[in-house]
Write an enzyme that holds these catalytic residues in place. Structure first.
Site, PDB file in Angstrom:
ATOM      1  N   ARG A 100      -6.549 -22.067  75.750  1.00 45.77           N
ATOM      2  CA  ARG A 100      -7.626 -22.550  74.891  1.00 45.77           C
ATOM      3  C   ARG A 100      -6.835 -23.049  73.746  1.00 45.77           C
ATOM      4  O   ARG A 100      -6.232 -22.479  72.912  1.00 45.77           O
ATOM      5  CB  ARG A 100      -8.753 -21.697  74.435  1.00 45.77           C
ATOM      6  CG  ARG A 100      -9.729 -22.077  73.399  1.00 45.77           C
ATOM      7  CD  ARG A 100     -10.880 -21.160  73.203  1.00 45.77           C
ATOM      8  NE  ARG A 100     -12.114 -21.345  74.157  1.00 45.77           N
ATOM      9  CZ  ARG A 100     -13.283 -21.029  74.184  1.00 45.77           C
ATOM     10  NH1 ARG A 100     -13.694 -20.657  73.088  1.00 45.77           N
ATOM     11  NH2 ARG A 100     -14.040 -21.366  75.109  1.00 45.77           N
ATOM     12  N   HIS A 127     -14.251 -29.097  78.597  1.00 41.25           N
ATOM     13  CA  HIS A 127     -14.314 -27.795  78.667  1.00 41.25           C
ATOM     14  C   HIS A 127     -14.988 -27.436  79.978  1.00 41.25           C
ATOM     15  O   HIS A 127     -16.173 -27.340  80.475  1.00 41.25           O
ATOM     16  CB  HIS A 127     -15.678 -27.129  77.671  1.00 41.25           C
ATOM     17  CG  HIS A 127     -15.656 -25.587  77.554  1.00 41.25           C
ATOM     18  ND1 HIS A 127     -14.822 -24.752  78.300  1.00 41.25           N
ATOM     19  CD2 HIS A 127     -16.391 -25.159  76.894  1.00 41.25           C
ATOM     20  CE1 HIS A 127     -15.041 -23.417  78.049  1.00 41.25           C
ATOM     21  NE2 HIS A 127     -16.147 -23.376  77.145  1.00 41.25           N
ATOM     22  N   GLN A 130     -16.632 -24.314  81.620  1.00 40.15           N
ATOM     23  CA  GLN A 130     -18.062 -24.295  81.399  1.00 40.15           C
ATOM     24  C   GLN A 130     -19.013 -24.992  82.204  1.00 40.15           C
ATOM     25  O   GLN A 130     -19.944 -24.816  82.658  1.00 40.15           O
ATOM     26  CB  GLN A 130     -18.361 -24.764  80.026  1.00 40.15           C
ATOM     27  CG  GLN A 130     -19.927 -24.643  79.495  1.00 40.15           C
ATOM     28  CD  GLN A 130     -20.029 -23.403  79.247  1.00 40.15           C
ATOM     29  OE1 GLN A 130     -19.757 -22.571  78.629  1.00 40.15           O
ATOM     30  NE2 GLN A 130     -21.296 -22.825  79.857  1.00 40.15           N
ATOM     31  N   ASP A 238     -25.504 -28.424  72.403  1.00 37.73           N
ATOM     32  CA  ASP A 238     -24.215 -27.433  72.077  1.00 37.73           C
ATOM     33  C   ASP A 238     -24.262 -27.577  70.466  1.00 37.73           C
ATOM     34  O   ASP A 238     -25.125 -28.222  69.869  1.00 37.73           O
ATOM     35  CB  ASP A 238     -22.958 -28.360  72.673  1.00 37.73           C
ATOM     36  CG  ASP A 238     -21.763 -27.354  72.215  1.00 37.73           C
ATOM     37  OD1 ASP A 238     -21.791 -26.322  71.836  1.00 37.73           O
ATOM     38  OD2 ASP A 238     -20.521 -28.060  72.334  1.00 37.73           O
ATOM     39  N   CYS A 278     -24.204 -24.035  75.971  1.00 43.63           N
ATOM     40  CA  CYS A 278     -22.976 -23.323  76.392  1.00 43.63           C
ATOM     41  C   CYS A 278     -22.696 -21.926  75.740  1.00 43.63           C
ATOM     42  O   CYS A 278     -22.093 -20.993  76.205  1.00 43.63           O
ATOM     43  CB  CYS A 278     -21.684 -24.106  76.180  1.00 43.63           C
ATOM     44  SG  CYS A 278     -21.578 -24.781  74.401  1.00 43.63           S
ATOM     45  N   ARG A 306     -19.991 -17.841  84.277  1.00 45.32           N
ATOM     46  CA  ARG A 306     -18.667 -17.991  83.768  1.00 45.32           C
ATOM     47  C   ARG A 306     -17.544 -17.283  84.687  1.00 45.32           C
ATOM     48  O   ARG A 306     -16.425 -17.748  85.120  1.00 45.32           O
ATOM     49  CB  ARG A 306     -18.391 -17.924  82.205  1.00 45.32           C
ATOM     50  CG  ARG A 306     -19.164 -18.823  81.698  1.00 45.32           C
ATOM     51  CD  ARG A 306     -18.786 -20.231  81.505  1.00 45.32           C
ATOM     52  NE  ARG A 306     -17.184 -20.343  81.244  1.00 45.32           N
ATOM     53  CZ  ARG A 306     -16.776 -20.503  79.912  1.00 45.32           C
ATOM     54  NH1 ARG A 306     -17.638 -20.273  78.978  1.00 45.32           N
ATOM     55  NH2 ARG A 306     -15.354 -20.632  79.754  1.00 45.32           N
TER      56      ARG A 306
HETATM   57  N1  NVA Z   1     -18.359 -27.500  71.403  1.00 45.95           N
HETATM   58  C1  NVA Z   1     -17.956 -26.076  71.036  1.00 45.95           C
HETATM   59  C2  NVA Z   1     -18.140 -25.210  72.324  1.00 45.95           C
HETATM   60  C3  NVA Z   1     -17.933 -23.929  72.315  1.00 45.95           C
HETATM   61  C4  NVA Z   1     -17.962 -23.094  73.685  1.00 45.95           C
HETATM   62  C5  NVA Z   1     -16.837 -25.984  70.395  1.00 45.95           C
HETATM   63  O1  NVA Z   1     -15.685 -26.728  70.845  1.00 45.95           O
HETATM   64  O2  NVA Z   1     -16.452 -25.231  69.383  1.00 45.95           O
HETATM   65  N1   CP Z   2     -19.092 -21.052  75.867  1.00 45.51           N
HETATM   66  C1   CP Z   2     -17.971 -20.651  75.587  1.00 45.51           C
HETATM   67  O1   CP Z   2     -17.108 -21.112  75.889  1.00 45.51           O
HETATM   68  O2   CP Z   2     -18.100 -19.573  74.772  1.00 45.51           O
HETATM   69  P1   CP Z   2     -16.997 -19.026  74.013  1.00 45.51           P
HETATM   70  O3   CP Z   2     -16.249 -19.742  72.972  1.00 45.51           O
HETATM   71  O4   CP Z   2     -17.446 -17.498  73.463  1.00 45.51           O
HETATM   72  O5   CP Z   2     -15.629 -18.707  74.979  1.00 45.51           O
END
Ligand code: NVA
Ligand code: CP
Length: 322
Positions: A100, A127, A130, A238, A278, A306
């Site tokens: 990540r 992502h 997801q 989101d 998500c 997930r």
């Molecule tokens: N768009 C959000 C998704 C979190 C799972 C982010 O990147 O923070």
């Molecule tokens: N939806 C998702 O990826 O959540 P986290 O940021 O908690 O991993």
């Protein structure tokens, strides 16, 4: 070497087997095979996470493997060791990487420079874990509830249940989850409409990726949220401020507030439309509490899946190791 950096790293022809496996792993949780036995998978995280971190740690463990969580700042990568050297060194120790990070080029470089499978656990661009879990959640709703014994037809029926359905994404239409849903919708044969304020387009590299996959123009964009959700089977949103965008918080909340998913907007979709997010969610910002409380809100099924879908991805990538 198979990686999972983009949805399209799985060909359409590979999807039925992947989702049939996810269903099998879900139904037989605690009793299934342990294809990661004897393996260690490192998880390099440069951003916060609840769902992704926990579902991968639990999933790797349940498949018989050992998850090794590495906060970027606790390893030399955080002090400037190159991505290339990190990839080369970790490839000598572990059997796969879950990553990540911010810059999507980093996951690509880890995959290119290492000799082990890499899974994208979220970048600024995409992502995909997801979206595959979301798609499986929809297959559970719309696909056959019991499946025959022929593996190919089992998965075909699941994946085919998404074909022709419409998803509407409302809010930050240029974020990683929106981009990934554009790829996913094209891969699954769904229609996708996105609504958001002008000026929050996806990064130019996303358009290049879409064109490379043959999906250029494979979405509809409007600034009118009601137009986007009309005839939609799914309304998705989101957060308005993704990780890394915190400096833009007040501006984003100001321009995106007309795109909140209210009960009224949700009612403009099909009467049996589902609400998805998500997570994490900010009730009262991108979505109202009443929508989150609706029986057609399936956010916790998405979160649960997930685990099962990522286990199917891990098992598939591990089986493809040379
Ligand atoms: N768009 C959000 C998704 C979190 C799972 C982010 O990147 O923070
Ligand atoms: N939806 C998702 O990826 O959540 P986290 O940021 O908690 O991993």
């Amino acid at each position: 070497m198979k990686h999972f950096l983009h949805e399209t790293d799985f060909k359409a022809s590979e999807l039925p087997a992947l989702f049939a496996l996810a269903r099998e792993l879900k139904q037989n949780r605690g009793r299934h095979a342990r294809p990661l036995a004897g393996q260690t998978w490192a998880m390099i995280f440069s951003k916060s996470s609840t769902r992704t971190r926990v579902s991968f740690e639990v999933g790797i463990h349940e498949l018989g493997g050992n998850p090794l969580f590495l906060n970027r700042n606790d390893i030399q990568l955080g002090r400037g060791e190159t991505i290339a050297d990190t990839a080369r060194v970790l490839s000598r120790f572990v059997h796969g990487l879950v990553v990540r990070t911010f810059d999507h080029a980093e996951v690509q470089q880890l995959a290119d420079m290492g000799t082990i499978p890499v899974i994208n656990a979220l970048t600024d661009l995409l992502h995909p874990c997801q979206i595959f879990a979301d798609a499986f959640t929809l297959m559970e709703r719309w696909g056959p509830s019991s499946l025959g014994s022929d593996a190919a037809s089992r998965g075909d029926d699941l994946v085919g249940s998404l074909r022709g359905r419409k998803i509407a994404f409302v809010g930050d239409r240029g974020c990683n989850v929106a981009n990934s849903w554009i790829l996913g919708a094209n891969l699954f044969g769904m229609k996708i409409s996105l609504a958001g304020p002008p000026g929050f387009d996806a990064a130019p590299e996303f358009d290049q990726l879409l064109a490379r996959e043959g999906f250029a123009g494979g979405y509809h964009f409007t600034t009118d949220p009601v137009e986007a959700v009309r005839d939609a089977d799914v309304v998705y949103t989101d957060v308005w401020v993704s990780m890394g965008k915190e400096e833009e918080t007040s501006e984003r909340i100001r321009v995106m507030s007309p795109y909140a998913v209210t009960e009224e907007l949700f009612a403009a979709a099909k009467p049996d439309a589902l609400f998805m997010h998500c997570l994490p969610a900010h009730a009262g910002e991108e979505v109202m509490q009443e929508v989150l409380d609706s029986p057609r809100c399936i956010i916790f099924d998405q979160a649960e899946n997930r685990l099962h879908v990522q286990k199917a991805i891990l098992a598939t990538l591990a089986a493809g190791r040379t």
